[in-house]
Design a protein around this motif. Structure first.
Motif, mmCIF file in Angstrom:
data_model
loop_
_atom_site.group_PDB
_atom_site.id
_atom_site.type_symbol
_atom_site.label_atom_id
_atom_site.label_comp_id
_atom_site.label_asym_id
_atom_site.label_seq_id
_atom_site.Cartn_x
_atom_site.Cartn_y
_atom_site.Cartn_z
ATOM 1 N N LEU A 347 51.149 -93.221 2.635
ATOM 2 C CA LEU A 347 51.790 -92.543 1.503
ATOM 3 C C LEU A 347 52.684 -91.418 1.989
ATOM 4 O O LEU A 347 52.546 -90.926 3.105
ATOM 5 N N MET A 348 53.594 -91.004 1.111
ATOM 6 C CA MET A 348 54.471 -89.866 1.352
ATOM 7 C C MET A 348 54.540 -89.020 0.086
ATOM 8 O O MET A 348 54.376 -89.525 -1.018
ATOM 9 N N CYS A 349 54.784 -87.739 0.290
ATOM 10 C CA CYS A 349 54.895 -86.825 -0.845
ATOM 11 C C CYS A 349 55.657 -85.588 -0.402
ATOM 12 O O CYS A 349 55.402 -85.049 0.671
ATOM 13 N N GLY A 350 56.587 -85.142 -1.218
ATOM 14 C CA GLY A 350 57.235 -83.864 -0.964
ATOM 15 C C GLY A 350 58.707 -83.960 -0.615
ATOM 16 O O GLY A 350 59.419 -84.863 -1.058
ATOM 17 N N ALA A 351 59.161 -83.040 0.216
ATOM 18 C CA ALA A 351 60.586 -82.842 0.477
ATOM 19 C C ALA A 351 61.224 -84.075 1.098
ATOM 20 O O ALA A 351 60.676 -84.698 2.000
#
Length: 417
Positions: A347-351
């Motif tokens: 998963l990825m999250c953010g900027a």
């Protein structure tokens, strides 16, 4: 449509109290999808090969699922393992990647590829992503290391063929912090300075005769260590400075406290922080050992995302979770799951990346990629693109061979903002 509304209408990633025990981090500013490039990365490595079927890609109602149940997230039509209620609540701010695959089912090789984008070679050692980031971009905090590894450091590729000063600084225990940062009690500050001056004088003749990048890198490492020893920034490693209720929100576990330390480090401008959480190698009794680990992951990562949101840091920090490969859809004779490089999840999250969605798809049983296959090289290329690193630039190793940051990896363009 629901996901688009959540993003475009500004529904908060951290709004509401959510699952019980989260109120210490509930005072978060309204936050929509990130708007800028990532300045820092928190890379969570689930070593040992985390099962996607127990976590990010459950297959309820199939023979693959076993005893693990699924739970509906706040993103319509997307489910997670039932022991991940906090990440389920934050799903509108996450992007799942359910079509990862790799060529190897060997732990050492898998971790090496995950961290470097390259297959291991006997003739050279490739840099980890944290070293690449700090080689290309300047440090934003001159007193703190730009690259930190929290957890076991054995087997990590380190800086590879890049200068030794770019190696990750290891923190084995987040609750203890960075060790050996104080002079011994018998050595006064002026004595320490005199000893360092004498060491430089003794070294000067050798340096003048044998100029090399290795010697300069060695010296730079010493200079940075001495500068850090005298800096007030050392307090960033002291978790006791956090309120007790915040520490509890992350979970009283090594992984939870590692996530808290990672947040403190990126808040101070550290470019790359890797947190290693191991022992996912569940060949036997997966339903006895895995649930505790999934809960700890949910607590630590859920609190990290919420805390970053509350401090307005998700516009600057990219959070990535990955593992070297997955685990088999079939339960073996020892009530466990064996190595399975055919498909797994991250998963990825953010900027730098879009919020709220799923990229890629595994087949009905979670055994192979069905849509939009992704490699470790692609994940690292997406990280590099989110940070604005030069993907096409070639860097020469000491043996004269050219290397790119992510080998032949291609960023997942539909995830980038």
């Amino acid at each position: 449509m629901a996901a688009a509304a959540q993003s475009l209408l500004g529904l908060s990633l951290a709004g509401g109290l959510g699952p019980r025990g989260w109120h210490p981090l509930a005072q978060a500013a309204e936050l929509t999808a990130p708007t800028g490039k990532a300045k820092s990365v928190i890379f969570l490595t689930m070593t040992g090969a985390m099962s996607h079927l127990e976590t990010l890609d459950p297959k309820p109602g199939t023979s693959s699922q076993g005893e693990t149940q699924a739970i509906q997230t706040r993103l319509p039509g997307v489910a997670l393992g039932s022991l991940m209620p906090k990440l389920s609540y934050l799903m509108n701010g996450l992007t799942l990647i359910r079509s990862l695959s790799t060529e190897t089912g060997d732990h050492a090789q898998g971790k090496y590829i995950m961290r470097t984008s390259y297959k291991p070679l006997n003739s050279i050692r490739h840099p980890g992503m944290g070293s690449w980031v700090n080689h290309v971009q300047d440090k934003t905090n001159k007193h703190l290391p730009g690259n930190v590894l929290i957890g076991p450091s054995a087997g990590h590729p380190g800086p590879g063929f890049l200068p030794a000063a770019l190696a990750p600084v290891p923190i084995s225990n987040p609750s203890v912090g960075l060790q050996n940062t104080q002079s011994p009690p018998y050595l006064a500050e002026d004595q320490f300075k005199r000893r360092m001056s004498l060491a430089n004088q003794l070294d000067s003749a050798f340096k003048s005769k044998h100029e090399s990048q290795l010697i300069e890198a060695y010296d730079q490492t010493y200079r940075e260590a001495v500068r850090l020893m005298g800096s007030t920034e050392l307090k960033v490693f002291d978790l006791s400075a956090e309120k007790e209720q915040v520490r509890k929100a992350y979970g009283d576990t090594p992984f939870g406290q590692s996530c808290l330390l990672a947040r403190r480090l990126v808040e101070k401008g550290v470019r790359f922080v890797e947190v290693e959480y191991g022992n996912w190698d569940h060949h036997a009794d997966i339903y006895k050992s895995c649930p505790k680990m999934v809960t700890e992951l949910d607590d630590g990562l859920g609190a990290l995302i919420r805390d970053l949101a509350s401090k307005g840091l998700l516009d600057e920090v990219l959070v990535v979770l990955n593992t070297e490969f997955g685990r088999s859809p079939a339960i073996n004779e020892n009530a466990g799951r064996d190595h399975h490089p055919g498909v797994f999840s991250g998963l990825m999250c953010g900027a730098g990346v879009k919020a709220g969605g799923v990229f890629g798809k595994s087949d009905e049983l979670g055994g192979s990629v069905e849509e939009d296959g992704v490699t470790h090289q692609d994940i690292n290329a997406t990280i590099a693109a989110a940070m604005g690193l030069p993907l096409d630039r070639e860097f020469l190793a000491p043996n004269g061979r050219p290397f790119r940051i992510c080998d032949a990896g291609q960023p997942i363009k539909s995830l980038l903002i």
